[in-house]
Design an enzyme around this catalytic site. Structure first.
Site, PDB file in Angstrom:
ATOM      1  N   LYS A   9     -79.511 -47.798 -70.915  1.00 11.98           N
ATOM      2  CA  LYS A   9     -79.155 -47.496 -72.299  1.00 11.98           C
ATOM      3  C   LYS A   9     -80.326 -47.829 -73.232  1.00 11.98           C
ATOM      4  O   LYS A   9     -81.266 -48.521 -72.829  1.00 11.98           O
ATOM      5  CB  LYS A   9     -77.899 -48.300 -72.677  1.00 11.98           C
ATOM      6  CG  LYS A   9     -76.671 -47.929 -71.826  1.00 11.98           C
ATOM      7  CD  LYS A   9     -75.426 -48.647 -72.323  1.00 11.98           C
ATOM      8  CE  LYS A   9     -74.202 -48.273 -71.497  1.00 11.98           C
ATOM      9  NZ  LYS A   9     -72.959 -48.814 -72.073  1.00 11.98           N
ATOM     10  N   TYR A  49     -68.503 -39.430 -72.414  1.00 12.51           N
ATOM     11  CA  TYR A  49     -67.555 -40.520 -72.683  1.00 12.51           C
ATOM     12  C   TYR A  49     -66.108 -40.066 -72.888  1.00 12.51           C
ATOM     13  O   TYR A  49     -65.187 -40.870 -72.787  1.00 12.51           O
ATOM     14  CB  TYR A  49     -68.026 -41.356 -73.880  1.00 12.51           C
ATOM     15  CG  TYR A  49     -69.127 -42.346 -73.505  1.00 12.51           C
ATOM     16  CD1 TYR A  49     -68.875 -43.395 -72.617  1.00 12.51           C
ATOM     17  CD2 TYR A  49     -70.407 -42.231 -74.010  1.00 12.51           C
ATOM     18  CE1 TYR A  49     -69.855 -44.305 -72.253  1.00 12.51           C
ATOM     19  CE2 TYR A  49     -71.415 -43.142 -73.650  1.00 12.51           C
ATOM     20  CZ  TYR A  49     -71.129 -44.174 -72.769  1.00 12.51           C
ATOM     21  OH  TYR A  49     -72.095 -45.071 -72.407  1.00 12.51           O
ATOM     22  N   ASN A 128     -74.887 -53.393 -73.509  1.00 12.47           N
ATOM     23  CA  ASN A 128     -74.689 -53.940 -72.155  1.00 12.47           C
ATOM     24  C   ASN A 128     -75.593 -53.294 -71.101  1.00 12.47           C
ATOM     25  O   ASN A 128     -75.211 -53.157 -69.939  1.00 12.47           O
ATOM     26  CB  ASN A 128     -73.205 -53.885 -71.766  1.00 12.47           C
ATOM     27  CG  ASN A 128     -72.639 -52.476 -71.801  1.00 12.47           C
ATOM     28  OD1 ASN A 128     -73.384 -51.504 -71.933  1.00 12.47           O
ATOM     29  ND2 ASN A 128     -71.328 -52.353 -71.661  1.00 12.47           N
ATOM     30  N   HIS A 131     -75.180 -48.068 -67.964  1.00 12.44           N
ATOM     31  CA  HIS A 131     -73.930 -47.396 -67.602  1.00 12.44           C
ATOM     32  C   HIS A 131     -73.945 -47.201 -66.086  1.00 12.44           C
ATOM     33  O   HIS A 131     -74.996 -46.930 -65.511  1.00 12.44           O
ATOM     34  CB  HIS A 131     -73.837 -46.029 -68.280  1.00 12.44           C
ATOM     35  CG  HIS A 131     -72.789 -45.148 -67.669  1.00 12.44           C
ATOM     36  ND1 HIS A 131     -71.463 -45.229 -68.021  1.00 12.44           N
ATOM     37  CD2 HIS A 131     -72.864 -44.209 -66.688  1.00 12.44           C
ATOM     38  CE1 HIS A 131     -70.770 -44.361 -67.297  1.00 12.44           C
ATOM     39  NE2 HIS A 131     -71.599 -43.727 -66.472  1.00 12.44           N
ATOM     40  N   GLU A 142     -70.379 -36.806 -63.453  1.00 14.48           N
ATOM     41  CA  GLU A 142     -71.497 -37.300 -64.278  1.00 14.48           C
ATOM     42  C   GLU A 142     -72.841 -36.825 -63.729  1.00 14.48           C
ATOM     43  O   GLU A 142     -73.718 -36.439 -64.510  1.00 14.48           O
ATOM     44  CB  GLU A 142     -71.469 -38.831 -64.339  1.00 14.48           C
ATOM     45  CG  GLU A 142     -70.345 -39.369 -65.208  1.00 14.48           C
ATOM     46  CD  GLU A 142     -70.305 -40.888 -65.276  1.00 14.48           C
ATOM     47  OE1 GLU A 142     -69.494 -41.415 -66.059  1.00 14.48           O
ATOM     48  OE2 GLU A 142     -71.068 -41.563 -64.534  1.00 14.48           O
TER      49      GLU A 142
END
Ligand code: UDP
Ligand code: MG
Length: 167
Positions: A9, A49, A128, A131, A142
Site C-alpha cells: 500500500k 474493495y 496496515n 493487502h 483479484e
C-alpha cells in the site's frame, strides 16, 4: 499450486519498507510470479474493495470511502505469489487488519502499531502496509483484476526441489 495477490500500500511504498517485507515472503519460499508498480484509478479500487471484496457491505460507506482515498495517496506495488496453501499462509504472515491487534511476528504487527480509532479521527483507512487476498475465490478474481495473463510468469525456483515428487 495456489496463487495470491499482495499489494504494498502507499504507506509501505512511502516508508521504503517494500524490500524488507518482500524478503519475508521470499524467505518463506513463495515464488514471485508477477510484480509491478502502478497508481490505479478510483474505479479500479472500487471494484477491488466492493465487487470482488465486500468492504462497503461489511464496514459501511465511511470506511469504504476513506479506504479508497488512502489507497489513492500514491503508487502501490502489486505482486502475485505462488506456493503451497499460499492464500491462508500469507494471510497468517500478514496478520490482523488492525495493526494494534496484529501479533508481533506478523507484518502488520511488526511494521505498524496504529488502531481503528486513530485512523477514523484522521479520516484515513488504518495504515496496515499490505493487502493480501482473503480466500481462494477472492485471490482468483483479484489476480485477474490487477494482472494481465502475460504479466504472470512460469518458472522454477529452487524451493520446488523440495515440493516436487522425488525423481
Ligand atoms: N479498513 C479500515 N478500517 C476498518 C476496516 C478496514 O481502515 O475498520 C481498511 C484497511 O486498510 C483494510 C481494508 O480497509 O486493510 C480492507 O478491509 P478488510 O476488512 O478487507 O481487511 P483486510 O482483508 O485488509 O485485513
Ligand atoms: Mg480484505
Amino acid at each position: 499450486m495456489e496463487r495470491t495477490l499482495i499489494i504494498f500500500k502507499p504507506d509501505a511504498v512511502q516508508r521504503g519498507i517494500v524490500g524488507e517485507v518482500m524478503t519475508r515472503f521470499e524467505k518463506a519460499g513463495f515464488k514471485i510470479v508477477g510484480l509491478k508498480m502502478l497508481q490505479p484509478s478510483e474505479e479500479h479500487y472500487h471494484k477491488h474493495y466492493e465487487g470482488i471484496g465486500t468492504l462497503k457491505t461489511r464496514k459501511g460507506n465511511e470506511i469504504f470511502e476513506s479506504t479508497l482515498l488512502s489507497m489513492q495517496e500514491g503508487p502501490v506495488i502489486a505482486m502475485v505469489l505462488e506456493g503451497v496453501e499460499a492464500v491462508s499462509t500469507i494471510r497468517k504472515m500478514v496478520g490482523s487488519t488492525e495493526p494494534k491487534s496484529a501479533l508481533p511476528g506478523t507484518i502488520r504487527g511488526d511494521f505498524a502499531h496504529v488502531n481503528y480509532n486513530q485512523a477514523t479521527t484522521t479520516g484515513r483507512a488504518v495504515a496496515n502496509i499490505v493487502h493480501a487476498s482473503a480466500d481462494l475465490n477472492e485471490a482468483k478474481q483479484e489476480i485477474d483484476h490487477w494482472f494481465k495473463k502475460e504479466e504472470i510468469f512460469d518458472y522454477r525456483v529452487v524451493h520446488e526441489h523440495f515440493t516436487q515428487p522425488k525423481s
